[in-house]
Design a protein around this motif. Sequence first.
Motif, mmCIF file in Angstrom:
data_model
loop_
_atom_site.group_PDB
_atom_site.id
_atom_site.type_symbol
_atom_site.label_atom_id
_atom_site.label_comp_id
_atom_site.label_asym_id
_atom_site.label_seq_id
_atom_site.Cartn_x
_atom_site.Cartn_y
_atom_site.Cartn_z
ATOM 1 N N GLU A 78 63.482 21.017 51.299
ATOM 2 C CA GLU A 78 63.309 19.570 51.276
ATOM 3 C C GLU A 78 62.811 19.054 49.932
ATOM 4 N N ALA A 79 62.584 19.956 48.983
ATOM 5 C CA ALA A 79 62.074 19.533 47.680
ATOM 6 C C ALA A 79 63.179 18.848 46.886
ATOM 7 N N THR A 80 62.836 17.746 46.252
ATOM 8 C CA THR A 80 63.779 17.029 45.394
ATOM 9 C C THR A 80 63.083 16.641 44.104
ATOM 10 N N GLY A 81 63.862 16.573 43.028
ATOM 11 C CA GLY A 81 63.319 16.124 41.752
ATOM 12 C C GLY A 81 62.327 17.113 41.176
ATOM 13 N N PHE A 82 61.507 16.629 40.253
ATOM 14 C CA PHE A 82 60.551 17.483 39.557
ATOM 15 C C PHE A 82 59.147 16.907 39.676
ATOM 16 N N GLY A 83 58.774 16.507 40.895
ATOM 17 C CA GLY A 83 57.418 16.027 41.092
ATOM 18 C C GLY A 83 56.438 17.183 41.080
ATOM 19 N N HIS A 84 55.339 17.051 40.338
ATOM 20 C CA HIS A 84 54.333 18.099 40.312
ATOM 21 C C HIS A 84 53.016 17.524 39.839
ATOM 22 N N ARG A 85 51.934 18.238 40.179
ATOM 23 C CA ARG A 85 50.607 17.925 39.663
ATOM 24 C C ARG A 85 50.051 19.185 39.010
ATOM 25 N N PRO A 86 49.164 19.020 38.019
ATOM 26 C CA PRO A 86 48.701 20.183 37.257
ATOM 27 C C PRO A 86 47.597 20.967 37.960
ATOM 28 N N GLY A 87 47.901 21.549 39.109
ATOM 29 C CA GLY A 87 46.944 22.472 39.718
ATOM 30 C C GLY A 87 46.952 23.757 38.909
ATOM 31 N N THR A 88 48.003 24.527 39.060
ATOM 32 C CA THR A 88 48.383 25.604 38.139
ATOM 33 C C THR A 88 47.563 26.886 38.274
ATOM 34 N N ILE A 89 48.296 27.981 38.441
ATOM 35 C CA ILE A 89 47.736 29.327 38.341
ATOM 36 C C ILE A 89 48.232 29.919 37.022
ATOM 37 N N ASN A 90 47.316 30.191 36.122
ATOM 38 C CA ASN A 90 47.657 30.845 34.855
ATOM 39 C C ASN A 90 47.135 32.270 34.878
ATOM 40 N N ILE A 91 48.014 33.228 34.602
ATOM 41 C CA ILE A 91 47.659 34.643 34.611
ATOM 42 C C ILE A 91 47.919 35.223 33.224
ATOM 43 N N VAL A 92 46.890 35.837 32.650
ATOM 44 C CA VAL A 92 46.992 36.539 31.373
ATOM 45 C C VAL A 92 46.683 38.007 31.640
ATOM 46 N N ALA A 93 47.603 38.883 31.295
ATOM 47 C CA ALA A 93 47.433 40.310 31.585
ATOM 48 C C ALA A 93 47.628 41.146 30.328
ATOM 49 N N TRP A 94 46.768 42.152 30.182
ATOM 50 C CA TRP A 94 46.844 43.079 29.048
ATOM 51 C C TRP A 94 47.135 44.479 29.579
ATOM 52 N N VAL A 95 48.135 45.130 29.000
ATOM 53 C CA VAL A 95 48.511 46.503 29.331
ATOM 54 C C VAL A 95 48.317 47.338 28.070
ATOM 55 N N PRO A 96 47.622 48.468 28.130
ATOM 56 C CA PRO A 96 47.245 49.174 26.896
ATOM 57 C C PRO A 96 48.321 50.043 26.277
ATOM 58 N N GLN A 97 49.522 50.080 26.836
ATOM 59 C CA GLN A 97 50.621 50.841 26.232
ATOM 60 C C GLN A 97 51.783 49.912 25.934
ATOM 61 N N ARG A 98 52.454 50.190 24.832
ATOM 62 C CA ARG A 98 53.676 49.444 24.501
ATOM 63 C C ARG A 98 54.653 49.547 25.664
ATOM 64 N N LEU A 99 55.237 48.415 26.034
ATOM 65 C CA LEU A 99 56.204 48.360 27.130
ATOM 66 C C LEU A 99 57.600 48.165 26.560
ATOM 67 N N ALA A 100 58.561 48.900 27.084
ATOM 68 C CA ALA A 100 59.948 48.660 26.728
ATOM 69 C C ALA A 100 60.340 47.252 27.153
ATOM 70 N N ASP A 101 61.393 46.719 26.552
ATOM 71 C CA ASP A 101 61.758 45.324 26.808
ATOM 72 C C ASP A 101 61.936 45.039 28.296
ATOM 73 N N GLY A 102 62.659 45.904 28.987
ATOM 74 C CA GLY A 102 62.864 45.686 30.411
ATOM 75 C C GLY A 102 61.585 45.796 31.203
ATOM 76 N N ALA A 103 60.719 46.741 30.838
ATOM 77 C CA ALA A 103 59.441 46.907 31.523
ATOM 78 C C ALA A 103 58.545 45.687 31.324
ATOM 79 N N LEU A 104 58.579 45.125 30.129
ATOM 80 C CA LEU A 104 57.764 43.945 29.845
ATOM 81 C C LEU A 104 58.171 42.782 30.744
#
Length: 225
Positions: A115-141
């Motif tokens: 039933e969603a239409t258009g691009f109505g939104h409010r800035p609640g927002t979940i922001n996730i920042v994650a650090w992985v200590p090994q280099r990741l291949a492009d697909g893994a990233l």
Amino acid sequence: MFAEPSLTHRQEDGLDVPMLLWRFPQPLLAASSAVLGGGAGPREWLVNASVAMSYARPDPDVHLAGLAAGLGLTGPGIGLLTGVDVADVVAADDDGVQVYATVGLGAPIQAADPEATGFGHRPGTINIVAWVPQRLADGALINMVATATEAKVQALAELGLAATGTATDAVCVLCPLDGPSAAYGGPRSRWGAPLARAVHRAVLDGGATNLATGRSWSGRVASRT
């Protein structure tokens, strides 16, 4: 270890508005859905900035670029916005993976709501920042972004929400630019499994606090005036 963010502020409309700031000692490889610095490639800093729940600027990337310039940041970086007070950031770590989440659940949605239409939104927002200590291949990233999202949705279900997130959520996964690369990033991979556990715990804890208190930054400011 990935550096803890610093809590700083900017002046807007006569108010001290909080921001989380990471200055990376050396460039990191990132995959991000952020409005500023999204995509994949080297990044040198990251900002997660609170905004009012009434925020409606049509150019958040320009706004974030201005905030970065005001902090003296140069080079490629990542900018995030959220309606919650970023001072409420929740940190979780698991087997070398570190996660920082700011969890705003004032406007939860189901991604495939028929039933969603258009691009109505409010800035609640979940922001996730994650650090992985090994280099990741492009697909893994890229797979790690999906794994983090799956763990987020699991946490929301356990919070009792029939939701997959909000309309403005963002995920950033960071890893070293150099070194032998890990080939996989799914939820049962070497780094995907601890990432999933850390994201789940951070979103679960941050979401429980947000649902109990409704702590948007602008709501907190209004309660003091």
